[in-house]
Design a protein around this motif. Structure first.
Motif, PDB file in Angstrom:
ATOM      1  N   ALA A   6       0.831  -1.207   0.000  1.00  0.00           N
ATOM      2  CA  ALA A   6       0.000   0.000   0.000  1.00  0.00           C
ATOM      3  C   ALA A   6       0.864   1.255   0.000  1.00  0.00           C
ATOM      4  N   PHE A  63       0.994   8.590   2.926  1.00  0.00           N
ATOM      5  CA  PHE A  63       0.733   7.255   2.390  1.00  0.00           C
ATOM      6  C   PHE A  63       1.941   6.595   1.735  1.00  0.00           C
ATOM      7  N   HIS A 162     -13.991  -0.015   6.665  1.00  0.00           N
ATOM      8  CA  HIS A 162     -13.606   1.345   6.294  1.00  0.00           C
ATOM      9  C   HIS A 162     -14.051   1.692   4.885  1.00  0.00           C
ATOM     10  N   LYS A 163     -14.482   2.925   4.717  1.00  0.00           N
ATOM     11  CA  LYS A 163     -14.763   3.478   3.387  1.00  0.00           C
ATOM     12  C   LYS A 163     -13.463   4.099   2.867  1.00  0.00           C
ATOM     13  N   ALA A 164     -13.447   4.446   1.592  1.00  0.00           N
ATOM     14  CA  ALA A 164     -12.238   5.032   1.004  1.00  0.00           C
ATOM     15  C   ALA A 164     -11.810   6.305   1.739  1.00  0.00           C
ATOM     16  N   GLN A 166     -11.936   6.876   4.728  1.00  0.00           N
ATOM     17  CA  GLN A 166     -11.482   6.557   6.078  1.00  0.00           C
ATOM     18  C   GLN A 166     -10.218   5.696   6.076  1.00  0.00           C
ATOM     19  N   VAL A 167      -9.549   5.601   4.965  1.00  0.00           N
ATOM     20  CA  VAL A 167      -8.388   4.714   4.845  1.00  0.00           C
ATOM     21  C   VAL A 167      -7.300   5.049   5.859  1.00  0.00           C
ATOM     22  N   GLN A 168      -7.209   6.318   6.267  1.00  0.00           N
ATOM     23  CA  GLN A 168      -6.207   6.707   7.256  1.00  0.00           C
ATOM     24  C   GLN A 168      -6.421   5.980   8.586  1.00  0.00           C
ATOM     25  N   ALA A 170      -7.630   2.952   8.849  1.00  0.00           N
ATOM     26  CA  ALA A 170      -7.207   1.566   8.635  1.00  0.00           C
ATOM     27  C   ALA A 170      -5.687   1.436   8.657  1.00  0.00           C
ATOM     28  N   LEU A 171      -4.975   2.440   8.130  1.00  0.00           N
ATOM     29  CA  LEU A 171      -3.521   2.380   8.015  1.00  0.00           C
ATOM     30  C   LEU A 171      -2.785   2.769   9.293  1.00  0.00           C
TER      31      LEU A 171
END
Length: 196
Positions: A6, A63, A162-164, A166-168, A170-171
């Motif tokens: 990622a 990212f 998670h939605k797109a 909200q990816v932060q 998840a990471l």
């Protein structure tokens, strides 16, 4: 350690987009010079290019891949945050004067994105480092704190789809673990304090 695909994808996308956006910005400047002046349309294009460039620089830090030996200077961070804040809803106060490991800065930038999610009206964000502990304080009106999302940052057993956007969330737990950091949160109606 397994390859963080990622982060590599994030780095690649940002790397590939930064040059063409810079070229568009240069083209807009040349058009303004040869045209004798910039109209409202040219101002809008120029502002959009600057905004896109700022966001890509921010995304690259948040990212992108961050090696254990990579260091980031305060002027680079302040430049990115100033560009992102220009004409936006957030004011960033980066109070760290020394170079920092990129992994730690990456954690901070992902947390800033978490703050953005909780602050639809914008606000002020203060970032400092004391005694090896990072402290990020966000304050704003009409905070919108999704308890499940925020709980997922400190509770690895709490599963969230998670939605797109909200990816932060998840990471960030994995990025914190990679940096050897543990997160503590204080959530309030008008402010969030994050320490790691």
């Amino acid at each position: 350690m397994p390859t963080d695909l990622a982060a590599l994808v994030g780095s690649r996308i940002c790397h590939d987009l930064i040059s063409p956006i810079g070229a568009i910005g240069n083209g807009v400047e040349l058009l303004a010079l040869t045209d004798g002046g910039a109209g409202a349309e040219m101002d809008l294009i120029s502002e959009s290019v600057q905004n896109a460039n700022a966001r890509i620089r921010f995304f690259r830090m948040a990212f992108g891949a961050a090696g254990a030996d990579q260091i980031v200077g305060p002027s680079e961070v302040q430049s990115i945050l100033a560009a992102v804040a220009q004409g936006g809803r957030f004011i960033y106060d980066w109070q760290i004067a020394e170079d920092q490991p990129r992994r730690d800065v990456r954690c901070a930038f992902l947390m800033l994105q978490c703050f953005e999610t909780a602050m639809p009206m914008g606000g002020n964000v203060h970032i400092d480092l004391s005694g090896g502990t990072w402290t990020l304080r966000a304050q704003g009106q009409r905070m919108k704190i999704d308890a499940a999302l925020w709980d997922s940052l400190t509770n690895r057993h709490h599963q969230v789809d998670h939605k797109a956007a909200q990816v932060q969330f998840a990471l960030l737990p994995d990025v914190l673990a990679e940096a050897g950091r543990a997160l503590r949160l204080d959530l309030h109606e008008d402010r969030i304090v994050a320490r790691f």
